[in-house]
Write a protein that holds these residues in place. Structure first.
Motif, PDB file in Angstrom:
ATOM      1  N   UNK A   5       0.855  -1.182   0.000  1.00  0.00           N
ATOM      2  CA  UNK A   5       0.000   0.000   0.000  1.00  0.00           C
ATOM      3  C   UNK A   5       0.889   1.229   0.000  1.00  0.00           C
ATOM      4  N   UNK A   6       0.536   2.186  -0.810  1.00  0.00           N
ATOM      5  CA  UNK A   6       1.331   3.400  -0.935  1.00  0.00           C
ATOM      6  C   UNK A   6       0.731   4.495  -0.057  1.00  0.00           C
ATOM      7  N   UNK A   7       1.552   5.087   0.778  1.00  0.00           N
ATOM      8  CA  UNK A   7       1.118   6.180   1.642  1.00  0.00           C
ATOM      9  C   UNK A   7       0.839   7.409   0.773  1.00  0.00           C
ATOM     10  N   UNK A   8      -0.335   8.005   0.918  1.00  0.00           N
ATOM     11  CA  UNK A   8      -0.686   9.145   0.070  1.00  0.00           C
ATOM     12  C   UNK A   8       0.003  10.444   0.499  1.00  0.00           C
ATOM     13  N   UNK A   9       0.702  10.425   1.627  1.00  0.00           N
ATOM     14  CA  UNK A   9       1.422  11.623   2.078  1.00  0.00           C
ATOM     15  C   UNK A   9       2.895  11.595   1.669  1.00  0.00           C
ATOM     16  N   UNK A  10       3.584  10.511   2.018  1.00  0.00           N
ATOM     17  CA  UNK A  10       5.026  10.458   1.755  1.00  0.00           C
ATOM     18  C   UNK A  10       5.382   9.644   0.517  1.00  0.00           C
ATOM     19  N   UNK A  11       4.474   8.793   0.040  1.00  0.00           N
ATOM     20  CA  UNK A  11       4.720   8.001  -1.159  1.00  0.00           C
ATOM     21  C   UNK A  11       5.433   6.684  -0.922  1.00  0.00           C
ATOM     22  N   UNK A  12       5.785   6.351   0.308  1.00  0.00           N
ATOM     23  CA  UNK A  12       6.467   5.097   0.634  1.00  0.00           C
ATOM     24  C   UNK A  12       5.465   3.937   0.596  1.00  0.00           C
ATOM     25  N   UNK A  14       3.954   0.438   2.262  1.00  0.00           N
ATOM     26  CA  UNK A  14       3.816  -0.201   3.575  1.00  0.00           C
ATOM     27  C   UNK A  14       2.797  -1.329   3.502  1.00  0.00           C
ATOM     28  N   UNK A  15       2.845  -2.210   4.503  1.00  0.00           N
ATOM     29  CA  UNK A  15       1.837  -3.258   4.627  1.00  0.00           C
ATOM     30  C   UNK A  15       0.603  -2.653   5.305  1.00  0.00           C
ATOM     31  N   UNK A  16      -0.460  -3.464   5.395  1.00  0.00           N
ATOM     32  CA  UNK A  16      -1.709  -2.950   5.969  1.00  0.00           C
ATOM     33  C   UNK A  16      -1.562  -2.579   7.443  1.00  0.00           C
ATOM     34  N   UNK A  17      -0.604  -3.154   8.134  1.00  0.00           N
ATOM     35  CA  UNK A  17      -0.409  -2.857   9.550  1.00  0.00           C
ATOM     36  C   UNK A  17       0.336  -1.544   9.783  1.00  0.00           C
ATOM     37  N   UNK A  18       1.003  -1.035   8.773  1.00  0.00           N
ATOM     38  CA  UNK A  18       1.818   0.165   8.947  1.00  0.00           C
ATOM     39  C   UNK A  18       1.448   1.303   7.994  1.00  0.00           C
ATOM     40  N   UNK A  19       0.300   1.220   7.355  1.00  0.00           N
ATOM     41  CA  UNK A  19      -0.076   2.243   6.378  1.00  0.00           C
ATOM     42  C   UNK A  19      -0.550   3.538   7.045  1.00  0.00           C
ATOM     43  N   UNK A  20      -1.039   3.455   8.277  1.00  0.00           N
ATOM     44  CA  UNK A  20      -1.488   4.665   8.962  1.00  0.00           C
ATOM     45  C   UNK A  20      -0.305   5.580   9.236  1.00  0.00           C
ATOM     46  N   UNK A  21      -0.559   6.901   9.205  1.00  0.00           N
ATOM     47  CA  UNK A  21       0.509   7.886   9.395  1.00  0.00           C
ATOM     48  C   UNK A  21       1.268   7.669  10.702  1.00  0.00           C
ATOM     49  N   UNK A  22       0.533   7.423  11.778  1.00  0.00           N
ATOM     50  CA  UNK A  22       1.176   7.243  13.083  1.00  0.00           C
ATOM     51  C   UNK A  22       1.972   5.950  13.154  1.00  0.00           C
ATOM     52  N   UNK A  23       1.520   4.911  12.451  1.00  0.00           N
ATOM     53  CA  UNK A  23       2.186   3.616  12.507  1.00  0.00           C
ATOM     54  C   UNK A  23       3.574   3.631  11.857  1.00  0.00           C
ATOM     55  N   UNK A  24       3.766   4.438  10.837  1.00  0.00           N
ATOM     56  CA  UNK A  24       5.099   4.497  10.217  1.00  0.00           C
ATOM     57  C   UNK A  24       5.772   5.862  10.427  1.00  0.00           C
ATOM     58  N   UNK A  25       5.265   6.630  11.369  1.00  0.00           N
ATOM     59  CA  UNK A  25       5.836   7.935  11.716  1.00  0.00           C
ATOM     60  C   UNK A  25       6.093   8.767  10.459  1.00  0.00           C
ATOM     61  N   UNK A  26       5.035   8.949   9.703  1.00  0.00           N
ATOM     62  CA  UNK A  26       5.116   9.656   8.417  1.00  0.00           C
ATOM     63  C   UNK A  26       5.546  11.110   8.623  1.00  0.00           C
ATOM     64  N   UNK A  27       6.597  11.494   7.916  1.00  0.00           N
ATOM     65  CA  UNK A  27       7.105  12.859   8.038  1.00  0.00           C
ATOM     66  C   UNK A  27       6.268  13.862   7.235  1.00  0.00           C
ATOM     67  N   UNK A  29       2.849  13.632   7.068  1.00  0.00           N
ATOM     68  CA  UNK A  29       1.463  13.478   7.512  1.00  0.00           C
ATOM     69  C   UNK A  29       0.754  14.820   7.666  1.00  0.00           C
ATOM     70  N   UNK A  30       1.488  15.862   8.013  1.00  0.00           N
ATOM     71  CA  UNK A  30       0.872  17.172   8.211  1.00  0.00           C
ATOM     72  C   UNK A  30       0.196  17.691   6.939  1.00  0.00           C
ATOM     73  N   UNK A  31       0.627  17.211   5.784  1.00  0.00           N
ATOM     74  CA  UNK A  31       0.019  17.639   4.520  1.00  0.00           C
ATOM     75  C   UNK A  31      -1.385  17.069   4.335  1.00  0.00           C
ATOM     76  N   UNK A  32      -1.617  15.874   4.846  1.00  0.00           N
ATOM     77  CA  UNK A  32      -2.878  15.174   4.618  1.00  0.00           C
ATOM     78  C   UNK A  32      -3.747  15.050   5.862  1.00  0.00           C
ATOM     79  N   UNK A  33      -3.145  14.994   7.021  1.00  0.00           N
ATOM     80  CA  UNK A  33      -3.875  14.730   8.259  1.00  0.00           C
ATOM     81  C   UNK A  33      -4.414  16.039   8.834  1.00  0.00           C
TER      82      UNK A  33
END
Length: 126
Positions: A5-12, A14-27, A29-33
């Motif tokens: 799954x591609x993170x819509x904020x950072x583009x990295x 991730x699996x379904x367990x780490x796709x949430x912004x908080x789960x992968x500490x998305x840098x 996230x402020x753009x989308x969250x």
């Protein structure tokens, strides 16, 4: 099962367990969250800026910064003003004279009490 799954904020990826912004500490996230809290009183809302807590923003809005002010929005119940000259009473419901069609208070509701001009003879003296 690894579902990429591609993170819509950072583009990295991730699996379904780490796709949430908080789960992968998305840098990024402020753009989308972006949270938009809704005031429970006036149903208005506004975006929360980065670093602000939504509860504090809504609390400040309710405390006087928003549209809702219970002192200014006092609900008026007695809105039907008596048409008898000099009378300042207001009633909750309309009390309409059958002869002239005017709205009067309980005290002036009868034709003789408000000098009715609707017909030449008042029907009764109440």
């Amino acid at each position: 099962d690894f579902l990429p799954l591609k993170c819509d904020a950072c583009g990295e990826i991730f699996c379904k367990d780490h796709i949430r912004y908080d789960d992968h500490r998305c840098s990024s996230a402020y753009k989308k969250n972006v949270q938009v809290p809704v005031c429970p009183l006036c149903k208005g809302g506004g975006a929360v800026q980065k670093g602000e807590i939504p509860d504090i923003v809504v609390g400040a809005h309710m405390g006087g910064g928003g549209k809702y002010n219970p002192a200014q929005q006092k609900q008026r119940i007695f809105t039907n003003k008596c048409l008898k000259p000099g009378c300042k009473r207001k009633e909750m419901m309309k009390v309409v004279c059958e002869q002239c069609g005017g709205n009067f208070c309980i005290k002036h509701r009868h034709p003789l009490d408000h000098d009715c001009k609707g017909s030449s003879h008042p029907t009764s003296k109440a």
